[in-house]
Design an enzyme around this catalytic site. Structure first.
Site, PDB file in Angstrom:
ATOM      1  N   LYS A 218       0.813  -1.216   0.000  1.00 39.32           N
ATOM      2  CA  LYS A 218       0.000   0.000   0.000  1.00 39.32           C
ATOM      3  C   LYS A 218       0.845   1.265   0.000  1.00 39.32           C
ATOM      4  O   LYS A 218       0.414   2.307  -0.498  1.00 39.32           O
ATOM      5  CB  LYS A 218      -0.946  -0.018   1.209  1.00 39.32           C
TER       6      LYS A 218
ATOM      7  N   LYS B 238      -7.088 -10.005  -8.514  1.00 39.87           N
ATOM      8  CA  LYS B 238      -8.286 -10.299  -7.742  1.00 39.87           C
ATOM      9  C   LYS B 238      -9.278  -9.141  -7.799  1.00 39.87           C
ATOM     10  O   LYS B 238      -8.888  -7.974  -7.818  1.00 39.87           O
ATOM     11  CB  LYS B 238      -7.881 -10.563  -6.287  1.00 39.87           C
TER      12      LYS B 238
ATOM     13  N   LYS C  12     -12.495  -4.013  -3.999  1.00 41.95           N
ATOM     14  CA  LYS C  12     -13.280  -2.807  -3.735  1.00 41.95           C
ATOM     15  C   LYS C  12     -12.469  -1.544  -3.969  1.00 41.95           C
ATOM     16  O   LYS C  12     -13.024  -0.475  -4.201  1.00 41.95           O
ATOM     17  CB  LYS C  12     -13.809  -2.813  -2.298  1.00 41.95           C
TER      18      LYS C  12
END
Length: 382
Positions: A154, A243, A246
């Site tokens: 991240k 994958k 969201k």
């Protein structure tokens, strides 16, 4: 999203016939000199972040399994882990987070989570999570956390480097300790986790070992990873090698559980495939087509997508991408429609959704408070 099974014997009885406080007490050690009791019945706990509307991958990969677990002998607790949502940067606005918590509860109920068969609660309303987090943090080392790969991904840091950027937010760096507390406050023994969470589970084991060794206790069992249907991977519509997520910037990469029939059809029509019009099952060389077949199979309850194309299979004889996408869209619409319709109906009764959460908060708090009481005595603050 993670699934947790805890050592709690008394919870084998129906929810209405026992209390979680009694269940928590059942994990205490037997008196010295007396034989150990029979292995306790499990308690299942799973958590989901209230960050965006859950998508089809969440539903097929985990939420369907959550619903099925309610039919088992083990009682289940489901947590909306709102404290984990605070690691977002820039922060989610307070009003948006409040709405997301309510919407997540509403959607979980719409998928089939039944408050008469399970406990649905909000993580931040159970103080034991953060109380235990601080105790575990005091025993955690920078080295342990620096080896975690999630914050590196991240933060854009090389996975092979343990160097911590000066601007890295502590919430993102240290949130695996909160996840460990989420697990250990219920004294979990088995944790079904996704591929990207195995490191965090290992950290939870390390922290449990460290606590037990430091205070010469066996208060915390060591949680173990387990493989369940919730580990199923549903891939992105725009990049079938990644994958479904969201957090992807394009809404066309995923099917939201609140999408209309028209939106679902449009997204499937735009799904990435390839130039070969033939329909074959070749995941390595044709990931786009394989992803569509996997989506159909998952929605239809077919274990092996390849069998869809065999003689007698539901998609045998389908020719061309347009025809395949039309069939896949229809199947997804049939899967999503009942959830979406229930979600809309629940929107007319927000008081009911809030009441479910408040009741669940109380039930979860009982078992967490019992564990925290024992921790407090062990470490000397009570």
């Amino acid at each position: 999203m993670y699934l947790i099974t805890a050592r709690t014997a008394a919870l084998a009885r129906p929810i209405g016939q026992r209390t979680l406080a009694t269940a928590a007490a059942s994990v205490a050690k037997p008196p010295a000199g007396k034989p150990s009791p029979a292995p306790p019945s499990p308690l299942v706990l799973s958590g989901i972040q209230p960050t965006g509307i859950p998508h089809l991958g969440n539903y097929l990969g985990a939420l369907q399994h959550w619903v099925a677990l309610q039919s088992g002998t083990a009682p289940v607790l489901y947590s909306i882990v709102d404290l984990h949502a605070l690691t977002a940067h820039p922060p989610v606005s307070p009003s948006a987070l409040r709405d997301s918590i309510a919407d997540t509860a509403r959607l979980l109920l719409a998928t089939g989570i039944d408050p008469d068969r399970s406990v649905l609660f909000q993580q931040s309303r159970v103080a034991g999570h953060t109380q235990l987090q601080w105790v575990l943090t005091c025993g955690a080392s920078m080295g342990w956390l620096a080896r975690m790969t999630q914050w590196k991904t991240k933060a854009g840091t090389a996975v092979g480097s343990d160097a911590v950027p000066p601007g890295l937010k502590m919430g993102l760096f240290a949130y695996p300790v909160l996840m460990a507390a989420d697990i250990l406050i219920y004294r979990a023994t088995q944790v079904p986790v996704g591929e990207d969470q195995h490191q965090h589970l290992e950290l939870a084991r390390t922290l449990a070992k460290h606590f037990n060794a430091t205070y010469k206790t066996d208060l915390f069992p060591l949680p173990n990873a387990m493989t369940t249907p919730s580990s199923k991977r549903i891939m992105s519509l725009t990049d079938p090698t990644a994958k479904m997520s969201k957090s992807h910037p394009s809404a066309f990469s995923r099917i939201h559980l609140t999408d209309t029939d028209a939106e679902i059809t449009k997204k499937i029509r735009r799904a990435v495939t390839d130039a070969d019009p033939a329909i074959t099952w070749s995941p390595a060389s044709r990931p786009g087509v394989a992803n569509l077949l996997s989506l159909y199979a998952a929605c239809a309850g077919v274990a092996d997508p390849a069998t869809l194309l065999e003689t007698g299979g539901e998609l045998a004889g389908v020719s061309g991408h347009a025809a395949l996408k039309a069939r896949v869209a229809d199947r997804i619409v049939a899967t999503v429609q009942p959830v979406r319709d229930a979600y809309v109906r629940l929107g007319d009764d927000p008081a009911y959704v809030q009441a479910v959460l408040e009741k669940g908060n109380g039930r979860a708090r009982e078992i967490a408070d019992q564990t925290w009481s024992e921790v407090s005595k062990v470490i000397g603050i009570a």
